[in-house]
Design a protein around this motif. Sequence first.
Motif, mmCIF file in Angstrom:
data_model
loop_
_atom_site.group_PDB
_atom_site.id
_atom_site.type_symbol
_atom_site.label_atom_id
_atom_site.label_comp_id
_atom_site.label_asym_id
_atom_site.label_seq_id
_atom_site.Cartn_x
_atom_site.Cartn_y
_atom_site.Cartn_z
ATOM 1 N N VAL A 296 44.109 40.018 34.081
ATOM 2 C CA VAL A 296 43.858 40.006 35.518
ATOM 3 C C VAL A 296 42.371 39.806 35.787
ATOM 4 C CG1 VAL A 296 43.937 41.376 37.632
ATOM 5 C CG2 VAL A 296 45.837 41.461 36.017
ATOM 6 N N ARG A 297 42.088 38.863 36.682
ATOM 7 C CA ARG A 297 40.703 38.691 37.133
ATOM 8 C C ARG A 297 40.425 39.595 38.331
ATOM 9 N NH1 ARG A 297 39.175 32.761 38.841
ATOM 10 N NH2 ARG A 297 39.539 32.429 36.598
ATOM 11 N N THR A 298 41.259 39.514 39.353
ATOM 12 C CA THR A 298 41.082 40.324 40.558
ATOM 13 C C THR A 298 42.441 40.684 41.147
ATOM 14 O OG1 THR A 298 40.978 38.404 42.026
ATOM 15 C CG2 THR A 298 38.878 39.234 41.147
ATOM 16 N N PRO A 352 38.229 54.185 30.967
ATOM 17 C CA PRO A 352 37.385 53.005 31.219
ATOM 18 C C PRO A 352 38.176 51.743 31.545
ATOM 19 C CG PRO A 352 37.344 53.627 28.897
ATOM 20 C CD PRO A 352 38.008 54.738 29.627
ATOM 21 N N ARG A 353 39.388 51.601 31.022
ATOM 22 C CA ARG A 353 40.201 50.430 31.338
ATOM 23 C C ARG A 353 40.545 50.412 32.825
ATOM 24 N NH1 ARG A 353 45.393 51.199 28.152
ATOM 25 N NH2 ARG A 353 45.027 53.305 29.003
ATOM 26 N N VAL A 354 40.866 51.583 33.349
ATOM 27 C CA VAL A 354 41.210 51.685 34.771
ATOM 28 C C VAL A 354 39.964 51.498 35.630
ATOM 29 C CG1 VAL A 354 42.124 53.216 36.554
ATOM 30 C CG2 VAL A 354 43.195 53.156 34.289
ATOM 31 N N ARG A 355 38.856 52.101 35.230
ATOM 32 C CA ARG A 355 37.629 51.975 36.019
ATOM 33 C C ARG A 355 37.171 50.520 36.089
ATOM 34 N NH1 ARG A 355 37.130 56.897 38.585
ATOM 35 N NH2 ARG A 355 35.055 56.187 39.210
ATOM 36 N N ASP A 356 37.345 49.807 34.982
ATOM 37 C CA ASP A 356 36.943 48.408 34.966
ATOM 38 C C ASP A 356 37.772 47.592 35.953
ATOM 39 O OD1 ASP A 356 35.675 45.935 33.698
ATOM 40 O OD2 ASP A 356 37.798 45.587 33.283
ATOM 41 N N LEU A 357 39.095 47.809 35.968
ATOM 42 C CA LEU A 357 39.938 47.051 36.887
ATOM 43 C C LEU A 357 39.685 47.463 38.337
ATOM 44 C CD1 LEU A 357 42.083 44.955 37.402
ATOM 45 C CD2 LEU A 357 43.836 46.661 36.842
ATOM 46 N N MET A 358 39.402 48.729 38.564
ATOM 47 C CA MET A 358 39.095 49.182 39.923
ATOM 48 C C MET A 358 37.958 48.371 40.532
ATOM 49 S SD MET A 358 39.266 53.326 39.554
ATOM 50 C CE MET A 358 38.282 53.557 41.021
ATOM 51 N N ASP A 359 36.962 48.029 39.724
ATOM 52 C CA ASP A 359 35.812 47.275 40.227
ATOM 53 C C ASP A 359 36.186 45.861 40.648
ATOM 54 O OD1 ASP A 359 34.108 49.397 39.820
ATOM 55 O OD2 ASP A 359 33.542 48.780 37.802
ATOM 56 N N ALA A 377 52.056 46.254 52.744
ATOM 57 C CA ALA A 377 50.939 45.753 51.958
ATOM 58 C C ALA A 377 51.240 44.342 51.478
ATOM 59 C CB ALA A 377 50.676 46.661 50.770
ATOM 60 N N HIS A 378 50.185 43.531 51.408
ATOM 61 C CA HIS A 378 50.282 42.181 50.836
ATOM 62 C C HIS A 378 49.318 42.106 49.656
ATOM 63 C CE1 HIS A 378 51.248 37.904 50.842
ATOM 64 N NE2 HIS A 378 49.986 37.705 50.495
ATOM 65 N N LEU A 379 49.858 41.830 48.470
ATOM 66 C CA LEU A 379 49.085 41.825 47.234
ATOM 67 C C LEU A 379 48.934 40.412 46.691
ATOM 68 C CD1 LEU A 379 51.106 44.797 46.015
ATOM 69 C CD2 LEU A 379 48.636 44.898 45.804
ATOM 70 N N THR A 380 47.740 40.106 46.224
ATOM 71 C CA THR A 380 47.486 38.845 45.528
ATOM 72 C C THR A 380 46.761 39.157 44.224
ATOM 73 O OG1 THR A 380 47.273 37.646 47.619
ATOM 74 C CG2 THR A 380 46.403 36.582 45.628
ATOM 75 N N VAL A 381 47.409 38.842 43.117
ATOM 76 C CA VAL A 381 46.811 39.025 41.800
ATOM 77 C C VAL A 381 46.350 37.672 41.292
ATOM 78 C CG1 VAL A 381 47.171 39.817 39.426
ATOM 79 C CG2 VAL A 381 48.307 41.003 41.331
ATOM 80 N N THR A 382 45.067 37.595 40.943
ATOM 81 C CA THR A 382 44.511 36.369 40.380
ATOM 82 C C THR A 382 44.255 36.595 38.891
ATOM 83 O OG1 THR A 382 43.450 35.813 42.474
ATOM 84 C CG2 THR A 382 42.639 34.682 40.492
ATOM 85 N N PHE A 383 44.777 35.681 38.081
ATOM 86 C CA PHE A 383 44.643 35.809 36.624
ATOM 87 C C PHE A 383 43.458 34.988 36.119
ATOM 88 C CE2 PHE A 383 49.099 36.455 37.767
ATOM 89 C CZ PHE A 383 49.308 37.718 37.233
ATOM 90 N N ASP A 384 43.093 35.209 34.861
ATOM 91 C CA ASP A 384 41.917 34.555 34.297
ATOM 92 C C ASP A 384 42.028 33.037 34.290
ATOM 93 O OD1 ASP A 384 40.156 36.560 33.942
ATOM 94 O OD2 ASP A 384 40.289 36.668 31.752
ATOM 95 N N ASP A 385 43.244 32.519 34.260
ATOM 96 C CA ASP A 385 43.406 31.066 34.258
ATOM 97 C C ASP A 385 43.377 30.475 35.665
ATOM 98 O OD1 ASP A 385 45.812 31.851 35.323
ATOM 99 O OD2 ASP A 385 47.050 31.089 33.672
ATOM 100 N N GLY A 386 43.121 31.304 36.669
ATOM 101 C CA GLY A 386 43.023 30.842 38.046
ATOM 102 C C GLY A 386 44.317 30.854 38.824
ATOM 103 N N THR A 387 45.447 31.074 38.160
ATOM 104 C CA THR A 387 46.719 31.142 38.869
ATOM 105 C C THR A 387 46.843 32.477 39.591
ATOM 106 O OG1 THR A 387 47.862 32.014 36.929
ATOM 107 C CG2 THR A 387 47.816 29.617 37.203
#
Length: 459
Positions: A296-298, A352-359, A377-387
């Motif tokens: 996950v990117r964001t 630390p894994r959770v804290r990193d994603l929180m940021d 709620a409306h969620l959008t997950v962006t992955f490292d490949d841009g999808t």
Amino acid sequence: MSATTLLAEAVNGAGVAPRPENHPRLADMVLDVLGCTLAGVGERAPRACRDGAVAAPGDATVFGTGTGLAPADAALANGAAAHALDFDDVQQPWFGHPSAVLVPAVWAAADVESARGRRVTGADVLEAVHTGLVVGDGIGALLNTAHYDAGWHPTGTIGTLAAAAATAHLWGLDVRQTADALGLAAASSGGLRVSFGSDAKPLQAGLAARAGLTAAGLARAGARSAAETIEGAHGFAATHGAAGAITPTLLADALEVARDQALARISFKRYPSCSATNAALDGVLELRAECGGRTVRTIACEIDPLAVRLLVHHRPEVPAQAKFSLEYCLAAAWVRGHLDLTDFTPEAVADPRVRDLMDRIAVRPAGPMVSTGDFPAHLTVTFDDGTTATRHVLRAQGRPELPLGRAALQDKFAANVAHHPAWLAAGDMILSLPDCDDLRVVSDILRRQAPATTKESVR
């Protein structure tokens, strides 16, 4: 007739009694909150209630501790334990947590009656709980959202009146005594939303249970309250952000609706965090199940504006704050694939894994959404490949439109009491409350102490 007297007549009469077909769902409420209570007895707030200078020994049931306290102190301790994990039910339009207040108050009231020689049945308890639920629903419908927006915590404020009503009904107080109990309860109510994320929040549930029980006891002993305490110019409504909201006519109409709908408006939680997080959690866990294993990117979450105002701890440092952090809840759920009680320890919050994603999680209000208590709620997950992957969730599972059935509530209860198998037997007894001839039989099991409750909580 004043609104206060009208409310007293409703509490005193049979109109607020549940229909027999509603008894099983009321028993579900009791099962759910007692499971939460037994899971929460070792937390800091309820421990303070039991161990502090305010606690007086007695014979009233203190769930899961092997001890007894004076009835008012038992109501305080049990209410704090019921709400300590923020896993208990919620209700609209009360905007509060009814069972965490009503069940501790009613159980303590039943213990008072037992000491006076009366045998209290399970049906008596369910009827009293329903009475308090109707009162809380009816008053909440008139006061909110102005009352809530003013910064009050309705679990503590409206809950005190509801607890007094439930106790007065169980004890069979007459109309005059009941009006005095409601007036005394209004005069002693309190609770602030600024407390969210601190020990004061669960304590406000316990304080409401204690204050409502005490108000009914004082009225039973002859204490009088001011007339028109609830609707007066300087009364409960006027001083709690909703001047003019309660009149006899408006209250009569609200109670009529509440008699039919209060129970149906109960929501049961799947996650031990603020209810404003629950719809978004359903969505993020669904997305994880579909896209798990990808980096996950964001994560972006657009949510009901009211939820943004409630979930104020963006970088929590302690578990109590994490329950009011959407960033933490979403990150923990994605990293671990669940959100349960194990996610609210100091170690889990510091992961630390959770804290990193929180940021990398952005939360913002969704303008068009209307605050209804569903917290869409409306969620959008962006992955490292841009999808990207998206999910829109209108309401969480457990809301009235998506109810949790008895099997799911039994599973939740079993998970909450897994550290003390002896309590499992009480689950079936609680579900059989409509046919229980003597509440003391259930109390004897529920007050047994688990070894885990003897250690100091670090939450």
